[in-house]
Design a protein around this motif. Structure first.
Motif, PDB file in Angstrom:
ATOM      1  N   LYS A 200       0.823  -1.205   0.000  1.00 56.47           N
ATOM      2  CA  LYS A 200       0.000   0.000   0.000  1.00 56.47           C
ATOM      3  C   LYS A 200       0.854   1.250   0.000  1.00 56.47           C
ATOM      4  O   LYS A 200       0.515   2.261  -0.611  1.00 56.47           O
ATOM      5  N   GLN A 201       2.008   1.203   0.669  1.00 54.29           N
ATOM      6  CA  GLN A 201       2.858   2.391   0.781  1.00 54.29           C
ATOM      7  C   GLN A 201       3.911   2.454  -0.307  1.00 54.29           C
ATOM      8  O   GLN A 201       4.223   3.530  -0.811  1.00 54.29           O
ATOM      9  N   HIS A 202       4.473   1.301  -0.678  1.00 56.04           N
ATOM     10  CA  HIS A 202       5.616   1.293  -1.597  1.00 56.04           C
ATOM     11  C   HIS A 202       5.306   0.669  -2.951  1.00 56.04           C
ATOM     12  O   HIS A 202       6.171   0.650  -3.820  1.00 56.04           O
ATOM     13  N   GLY A 203       4.107   0.114  -3.155  1.00 60.41           N
ATOM     14  CA  GLY A 203       3.771  -0.485  -4.430  1.00 60.41           C
ATOM     15  C   GLY A 203       4.265  -1.917  -4.523  1.00 60.41           C
ATOM     16  O   GLY A 203       4.776  -2.503  -3.562  1.00 60.41           O
ATOM     17  N   SER A 668      -5.317   9.148  -4.763  1.00 56.83           N
ATOM     18  CA  SER A 668      -6.095   8.024  -4.255  1.00 56.83           C
ATOM     19  C   SER A 668      -5.238   6.999  -3.548  1.00 56.83           C
ATOM     20  O   SER A 668      -5.758   6.160  -2.816  1.00 56.83           O
ATOM     21  N   ASP A 669      -3.909   7.026  -3.764  1.00 59.89           N
ATOM     22  CA  ASP A 669      -3.007   6.082  -3.114  1.00 59.89           C
ATOM     23  C   ASP A 669      -2.542   6.687  -1.789  1.00 59.89           C
ATOM     24  O   ASP A 669      -1.509   7.337  -1.715  1.00 59.89           O
ATOM     25  N   ILE A 670      -3.335   6.477  -0.756  1.00 59.21           N
ATOM     26  CA  ILE A 670      -3.051   7.084   0.547  1.00 59.21           C
ATOM     27  C   ILE A 670      -2.004   6.246   1.264  1.00 59.21           C
ATOM     28  O   ILE A 670      -2.173   5.044   1.418  1.00 59.21           O
ATOM     29  N   GLN A 671      -0.942   6.906   1.716  1.00 49.93           N
ATOM     30  CA  GLN A 671       0.083   6.241   2.484  1.00 49.93           C
ATOM     31  C   GLN A 671      -0.018   6.685   3.935  1.00 49.93           C
ATOM     32  O   GLN A 671      -0.361   7.836   4.227  1.00 49.93           O
ATOM     33  N   GLU A 675      -1.751  11.939   5.640  1.00 50.10           N
ATOM     34  CA  GLU A 675      -2.985  12.710   5.740  1.00 50.10           C
ATOM     35  C   GLU A 675      -2.717  14.037   6.464  1.00 50.10           C
ATOM     36  O   GLU A 675      -1.937  14.107   7.408  1.00 50.10           O
ATOM     37  N   MET A 676      -3.378  15.079   5.991  1.00 50.58           N
ATOM     38  CA  MET A 676      -3.351  16.384   6.643  1.00 50.58           C
ATOM     39  C   MET A 676      -4.695  16.634   7.330  1.00 50.58           C
ATOM     40  O   MET A 676      -5.682  15.949   7.037  1.00 50.58           O
ATOM     41  N   GLU A 677      -4.719  17.582   8.258  1.00 51.52           N
ATOM     42  CA  GLU A 677      -5.899  17.840   9.069  1.00 51.52           C
ATOM     43  C   GLU A 677      -6.366  19.282   8.875  1.00 51.52           C
ATOM     44  O   GLU A 677      -5.558  20.187   8.620  1.00 51.52           O
ATOM     45  N   ILE A 678      -7.677  19.455   8.999  1.00 51.90           N
ATOM     46  CA  ILE A 678      -8.238  20.783   8.821  1.00 51.90           C
ATOM     47  C   ILE A 678      -9.546  20.870   9.599  1.00 51.90           C
ATOM     48  O   ILE A 678     -10.264  19.870   9.747  1.00 51.90           O
ATOM     49  N   ILE A 679      -9.828  22.051  10.152  1.00 47.40           N
ATOM     50  CA  ILE A 679     -11.091  22.318  10.847  1.00 47.40           C
ATOM     51  C   ILE A 679     -11.831  23.397  10.070  1.00 47.40           C
ATOM     52  O   ILE A 679     -11.297  24.496   9.848  1.00 47.40           O
ATOM     53  N   VAL A 680     -13.065  23.094   9.627  1.00 50.19           N
ATOM     54  CA  VAL A 680     -13.856  24.027   8.828  1.00 50.19           C
ATOM     55  C   VAL A 680     -15.271  24.052   9.395  1.00 50.19           C
ATOM     56  O   VAL A 680     -15.674  23.160  10.153  1.00 50.19           O
ATOM     57  N   GLU A 681     -16.020  25.079   9.010  1.00 50.04           N
ATOM     58  CA  GLU A 681     -17.418  25.164   9.402  1.00 50.04           C
ATOM     59  C   GLU A 681     -18.221  24.144   8.595  1.00 50.04           C
ATOM     60  O   GLU A 681     -17.934  23.904   7.411  1.00 50.04           O
ATOM     61  N   GLU A 682     -19.219  23.558   9.216  1.00 48.05           N
ATOM     62  CA  GLU A 682     -20.007  22.547   8.519  1.00 48.05           C
ATOM     63  C   GLU A 682     -20.876  23.144   7.418  1.00 48.05           C
ATOM     64  O   GLU A 682     -21.376  22.425   6.556  1.00 48.05           O
ATOM     65  N   THR A 683     -21.045  24.474   7.443  1.00 43.63           N
ATOM     66  CA  THR A 683     -21.842  25.138   6.403  1.00 43.63           C
ATOM     67  C   THR A 683     -21.007  25.584   5.214  1.00 43.63           C
ATOM     68  O   THR A 683     -21.546  26.154   4.267  1.00 43.63           O
ATOM     69  N   MET A 709     -13.383   9.366   0.902  1.00 47.05           N
ATOM     70  CA  MET A 709     -12.820   8.021   1.011  1.00 47.05           C
ATOM     71  C   MET A 709     -13.878   7.085   1.587  1.00 47.05           C
ATOM     72  O   MET A 709     -14.516   7.387   2.593  1.00 47.05           O
ATOM     73  N   ASP A 710     -14.072   5.929   0.918  1.00 49.44           N
ATOM     74  CA  ASP A 710     -15.097   5.001   1.367  1.00 49.44           C
ATOM     75  C   ASP A 710     -14.544   4.074   2.441  1.00 49.44           C
ATOM     76  O   ASP A 710     -13.406   4.206   2.895  1.00 49.44           O
ATOM     77  N   TRP A 711     -15.348   3.102   2.827  1.00 48.30           N
ATOM     78  CA  TRP A 711     -14.964   2.212   3.917  1.00 48.30           C
ATOM     79  C   TRP A 711     -13.847   1.260   3.511  1.00 48.30           C
ATOM     80  O   TRP A 711     -13.219   0.640   4.377  1.00 48.30           O
ATOM     81  N   CYS A 712     -13.580   1.118   2.214  1.00 54.04           N
ATOM     82  CA  CYS A 712     -12.466   0.288   1.750  1.00 54.04           C
ATOM     83  C   CYS A 712     -11.168   1.079   1.645  1.00 54.04           C
ATOM     84  O   CYS A 712     -10.194   0.578   1.092  1.00 54.04           O
ATOM     85  N   TYR A 713     -11.164   2.344   2.170  1.00 56.91           N
ATOM     86  CA  TYR A 713      -9.997   3.217   2.095  1.00 56.91           C
ATOM     87  C   TYR A 713      -9.604   3.485   0.643  1.00 56.91           C
ATOM     88  O   TYR A 713      -8.432   3.579   0.296  1.00 56.91           O
ATOM     89  N   GLU A 714     -10.601   3.608  -0.209  1.00 58.19           N
ATOM     90  CA  GLU A 714     -10.398   3.945  -1.605  1.00 58.19           C
ATOM     91  C   GLU A 714     -11.233   5.175  -1.954  1.00 58.19           C
ATOM     92  O   GLU A 714     -12.145   5.556  -1.222  1.00 58.19           O
ATOM     93  N   ALA A 715     -10.891   5.789  -3.091  1.00 60.92           N
ATOM     94  CA  ALA A 715     -11.615   6.981  -3.524  1.00 60.92           C
ATOM     95  C   ALA A 715     -13.033   6.608  -3.921  1.00 60.92           C
ATOM     96  O   ALA A 715     -13.246   5.747  -4.770  1.00 60.92           O
ATOM     97  N   GLY A 716     -14.013   7.251  -3.275  1.00 58.42           N
ATOM     98  CA  GLY A 716     -15.413   6.971  -3.575  1.00 58.42           C
ATOM     99  C   GLY A 716     -15.957   7.907  -4.644  1.00 58.42           C
ATOM    100  O   GLY A 716     -15.224   8.402  -5.514  1.00 58.42           O
ATOM    101  N   GLU A 717     -17.254   8.160  -4.574  1.00 58.24           N
ATOM    102  CA  GLU A 717     -17.900   9.021  -5.556  1.00 58.24           C
ATOM    103  C   GLU A 717     -17.440  10.470  -5.378  1.00 58.24           C
ATOM    104  O   GLU A 717     -17.213  10.924  -4.248  1.00 58.24           O
TER     105      GLU A 717
END
Length: 1062
Positions: A200-203, A668-671, A675-683, A709-717
């Motif tokens: 997953k990380q190195h191919g 889509s290849d998350i290692q 991941e980065m973090e962010i806090i935003v307003e829900e609106t 990201m879906d439950w399979c840790y893949e790019a969703g819709e």
């Protein structure tokens, strides 16, 4: 003729002086029947496209290699050396005789030049020549670090695949190993495969080795890898792509000359590598003050005889010609053997009929008959393996399912089923000595077999009070082994021990290394054994709740009576500070507020008071990742935190009730850790959230969109509504959004990938480009190996060739989609008159899925999703299917063999009846056979099994006493467009009343005319040879006899064999 010689310095001047890297032509004479001196598994690689041979660097021999290549490409010197015979130089066979006069150096130089001219290897060795100089390899021992995986105790080092792979290669002789064995040794050393630990990380493993070409050297075919000993190799990416463009002609003095190689060319001879080079690149090589060069003077004009041109064997002595010819023959043999060895692996076949299921796992009935060992080529497909096993197992009847199995302490357990007969075995991640369970996919010995990793059998040691012979409980514990599925509830242990209710204890470890028993809460008894953390060999203590004592365990330091004694929360310091404390335990209850726990943790950790206004508590997941912060106003019960949980004290404020804490990553290849973090307003809108994320990640431009990201840790819709608020799209705190490159199509438009679908066995005027027909050059092409004659899916042998993408409105019709697909550049190679000659399917699992009919219907009405792909199938005539017509693929069973004929399209009108009888009648009319003489079945490619279509599925209702016939479009057949229907003749002889000149479909012949009157009926008797007949023994196929006769005249003739067998 001009040549460019490049000199490369060795950083390790004498560290591995004169050590052989690969097998090579040794001092032994091939003409005398001796063999190559092989020191490694793989023979030398053949010459590259330049057809020139380099010289391997022994370590500090780069200057010597440059001088030798210069002399070799000097015909005056080379041919003068070849002119010296045994009279002047002697013979190498006599070098050990005391009175013999042998000039070893020129003899070895002759052999080296002959190898450079004639032996098909990428680089020659100078080991024999340097030995003749008197140079030895013990001048300084080669330094090789002693790295053992047992010494790697740091977890960070184990997580570094580079260090692990280097350690494995350093333990191998000559630092070379096949790639497949490298993966297996990695599995044995660290207990987990490459795909599960690092992919997953190195191919993939081979991709990782290629990316680190400065450390690892892959062979030309990618089957073996070695550890580089000298300086890192130069990157080849840019130069290698231009080699074929640079290389116009070869010099006249090189192997592989041709008459067109009259013009000169420059070559870069870099030890083992020989590549063409431009003249302007040579000038760049010698820029600067530190360029190393060697001057060599020779005549500017040289007249060569005509017989010397395009003839590398010119003036080479006969004994050297024979030796080099023998060397090439043995190299070819060794390469063939190496290719076969490196691509073969051993499989352990476990035969289902010789196993029985008890105590939660499979156990062999007989050790001698239950396991068969099979050596097989991993480049072959799963279908080839299945067919080979069919041939080995003459006793096998019915469907055959191959599943990966593994021996566990409880016994043999079956995991995933191998699907996709068109896939190569190497693509299925099958390891050498893999255990394969051969069965029918349902049961073994009448017992249903649970499969998959979720229900792995666990062998647990269960301790409980012993019972006396009278059934009374004793005062001592007894230990017994029990097997439970890992997905079973922990509470099932009471049922196994016939205990109505009780308390279960598990062993947990203290930080100091001590162990103690911990009671499992009553609500956790509904968890599975795996969720509770139990593994093979784990101990479980069970106490009957009706026992008088409060607990079986005495309360002495390491023993506790229940879970209620855990009344604390552990807080780890994740703030950058100089605190000596790393973690503390804070007393708490279920109603304790998170804010109080945070403030107490700051005090006990002796951190700065400023953190009270700018810090938060975040829980850890199972992998140690920090999750979304917990609001200060929550209690532990509201935050769903259990006693004994670990929280991290982190800088930054927790989000408010109107804010969202989100993770986001690029691509889509998350290692892990990216991941980065962010806090935003829900609106906030999707568009504004995308801008903030792009600014924080430093990505330019606006050609990006967001996906969840879906439950399979893949790019969703994708999040298409850019103006919608995150709250409206049900985005919650803790969700992960992915930044994907590319602009989304405008609202109301679709981006549809178009494929060309060519069914196997299709004939007609359709033509295509050779590259598209073979479907091999393009990475966007999928074509499985041909499976003609194999029973199964009619789509299995078809090819899907990618044509391109079509941007089209959802209000457009299917005919307009076909028209736009026909103007794609890749479609120009196919000759299709109009869109009416194309049949459209959706693509599902690399095969045609749903048939799109009614060409004037809008695409919106087909309910095509964002990622829907379309494949187009050519037709020989226009087609207009009705709403109740079903398109089926029929295949006729070939008698005498386990094979089927090519599929044929059959249109079945269900409006006239959708029952089994109606289908049988339609198939019988299609093949011109009596309906009572045929059998039909539907094929399920996912299960590799046939389901016979029976006419006896009629039910009688109690009220109306009427026969109710069920439709085949319902359970259990669910017939739909594109399904495969198998047809076979149910008896050995069938009398068919026919008219003369009537074509028998599937036979390809007509009833001959002129036998009798034009209107007299003719009886056609179809029979096949019995097993054991001469025709059956000779060809393993049946012979069809056509006998035509009438009551008035006895005319007969025989056709053997027919063109197409029924």
């Amino acid at each position: 003729m001009s040549y460019f010689l490049r000199v490369i310095f060795s950083f390790t001047m004498f560290g591995d002086l004169f050590e052989e890297d690969y097998s090579s032509v040794s001092n032994n004479q091939y003409g005398k029947g001796k063999k190559l001196k092989t020191k490694v598994l793989e023979p030398p690689a053949p010459r590259e496209f330049t057809n020139l041979s380099g010289i391997r660097n022994q370590g500090g021999t780069c200057y010597l290699n440059s001088l030798l290549q210069t002399l070799h490409f000097t015909p005056e010197f080379r041919e003068a050396l070849f002119s010296l015979g045994p009279e002047e130089l002697g013979s190498l066979e006599e070098k050990d005789k005391p009175d013999a006069k042998v000039r070893i150096i020129p003899l070895q130089l002759q052999r080296l030049f002959a190898q450079l001219l004639l032996v098909d290897q990428e680089a020659a060795s100078t080991a024999d020549l340097t030995d003749s100089f008197g140079w030895t390899s013990n001048e300084e021992e080669k330094s090789k670090p002693d790295v053992n995986l047992k010494d790697i105790k740091n977890e960070d080092e184990i997580d570094d695949p580079l260090m692990i792979l280097k350690a494995i290669l350093l333990q191998e002789e000559s630092n070379l190993i096949p790639v497949d064995q490298l993966g297996q040794k990695l599995l044995k050393k660290i207990g987990i495969s490459w795909n599960k630990k690092y992919r997953k990380q190195h191919g993939p493993l081979r991709k990782f080795l290629k990316l680190h070409s400065q450390i690892f050297l892959l062979s030309s075919d990618g089957n073996t890898v070695s550890l580089l000993k000298n300086c890192p190799l130069q990157a080849e990416s840019g130069f290698q792509r231009n080699d074929q463009q640079i290389f116009k002609t070869l010099p006249s003095e090189s192997p592989g000359w041709n008459d067109r190689s009259s013009c000169s060319h420059w070559f870069d001879i870099n030890d083992s590598r020989v590549q063409p080079i431009r003249e302007k690149d040579i000038e760049q090589q010698f820029e600067g003050k530190e360029s190393a060069y060697m001057l060599f003077y020779r005549k500017s004009q040289l007249q060569r005889p005509p017989e010397a041109r395009a003839n590398p064997r010119y003036r080479v002595p006969c004994h050297l010609l024979n030796e080099m010819d023998a060397a090439n023959i043995e190299l070819q043999t060794k390469r063939a053997e190496c290719d076969s060895t490196s691509n073969n692996f051993e499989l352990h076949l476990h035969m289902g009929p010789h196993y029985h299921f008890f105590n939660g796992a499979l156990h062999p009935v007989s050790q001698t008959e239950s396991v068969w060992d099979l050596i097989f080529d991993k480049r072959k497909t799963l279908g080839d393996l299945r067919q080979s096993i069919f041939q080995l197992l003459e006793f096998w009847e019915g469907d055959m399912v191959l599943s990966v199995a593994k021996f566990l302490p409880a016994g043999l357990h079956v995991y995933q089923t191998l699907d996709g007969d068109d896939l190569a075995l190497c693509e299925l991640d099958l390891a050498d000595e893999e255990d394969i369970f051969v069965w029918n996919g349902v049961e073994v010995g009448g017992a249903h077999i649970p499969t998959g990793s979720d229900c792995e059998p666990l062998l647990l040691n269960v301790l409980h009070l012993a019972r006396s012979s009278e059934g009374e409980k004793c005062q001592h514990l007894t230990e017994s082994a029990h097997v439970f599925p890992s997905n079973a509830e922990v509470g099932s242990v009471f049922t196994a021990l016939a205990i109505p209710a009780g308390v279960a204890f598990v062993v947990s470890a203290e930080p100091a290394g001590e162990e103690h028993w911990t009671a499992i809460p009553e609500e956790d008894l509904r968890k599975t054994f795996r969720e509770q953390g139990l593994r093979n060999g784990s101990s479980l203590l069970v106490q009957d709740s009706s026992h008088d004592d409060n607990s079986l365990l005495t309360k002495q330091g390491k023993w506790i009576t229940g879970v209620n004694e855990i009344n604390w929360i552990q807080v780890k310091n994740a703030c950058p500070s100089g605190s000596e404390e790393e973690q503390v335990r804070i007393p708490a209850t279920a109603n304790t507020v998170v804010f109080d726990i945070r403030i107490k943790a700051i005090k006990e950790l002796k951190l700065m008071k400023e953190l009270a206004e700018n810090s938060c508590l975040r829980p850890f997941d199972r992998n140690g990742k920090l999750l979304c912060p917990v609001p200060d106003c929550y209690t532990l019960k509201e935050a769903e935190l259990k006693m004994g949980s670990s929280l991290g004290l982190c800088p930054g404020k927790a989000p408010t009730s109107s804010q969202l804490f989100l993770f986001f990553a690029v691509g889509s290849d998350i290692q892990p850790g990216t991941e980065m973090e962010i806090i935003v307003e829900e609106t906030i809108s999707v568009r504004d959230c995308l801008k903030i994320m792009l600014e924080k990640s430093g990505l330019p431009g606006d050609m990006w969109h967001l996906r969840k990201m879906d439950w399979c840790y893949e790019a969703g819709e994708p999040l298409c509504e850019e103006g919608a608020a995150l709250k409206e799209l049900t985005i919650r705190s803790g969700d992960t959004l992915l930044l994907i490159e590319g602009k989304l199509p405008p609202p109301g438009f679709l981006k549809v990938p178009i494929w060309w679908y060519q069914p196997r066995g299709a004939s007609g005027q359709w033509k295509s480009h050779p590259d598209q027909a073979s479907c091999t050059p393009s990475p966007g092409v999928w074509r499985p190996p041909s499976t003609q004659g194999a029973p199964g899916d009619a789509h299995a042998g078809a090819s899907l060739c990618y044509l391109g993408d079509v941007d089209i409105s959802e209000e457009a019709t299917l005919v307009e989609l076909k028209s736009q697909a026909m103007v794609l550049p890749a479609f120009s190679e196919f000759l299709v008159p109009s869109p009416a000659f194309l049949r459209a399917w959706t693509v599902e699992s690399r095969r045609p899925g749903r048939l799109l009919r009614t060409g004037q219907q809008q695409l919106r009405e087909y309910k095509l999703g964002k990622g829907t792909e379309i494949c187009l199938e050519p037709l020989q005539k226009e087609e207009n299917l009705g709403p109740q017509e079903v398109l089926l693929r029929t295949q006729m069973r070939l008698p005498g063999v386990r094979a089927y004929g090519l599929p044929q399209d059959l249109v079945w009108d269900t409006a006239r009846g959708g029952t089994a009888g109606a289908l049988r009648q339609r198939v019988a009319d299609f093949y011109s056979l009596p309906v009572e003489k045929i059998e039909v079945a539907k094929y399920f490619p996912e299960k590799f099994e046939w389901l016979p279509v029976s006419s006896w599925n009629q039910q009688i209702t109690k009220r109306k006493k009427k026969k109710k016939q069920e439709s085949l479009q319902g359970a259990p057949y669910y017939l739909k467009d594109g399904d495969t229907i198998g047809v076979k003749v149910s008896c050995r002889t069938a009398n068919l009343p026919l008219r003369r000149n009537t074509s028998i479909r599937g036979l390809g012949r007509e009833v001959p005319s002129g036998l009798h009157g034009t209107d007299d009926p003719v009886v056609c008797t179809l029979s096949r040879g019995e097993p054991g007949s001469p025709s059956d023994e000779a060809s393993r196929a049946s012979v069809l006899d056509l006998r035509f006769g009438s009551d008035l005249n006895k005319n007969a003739f025989e056709v053997s064999p027919p063109s197409v067998l029924l």
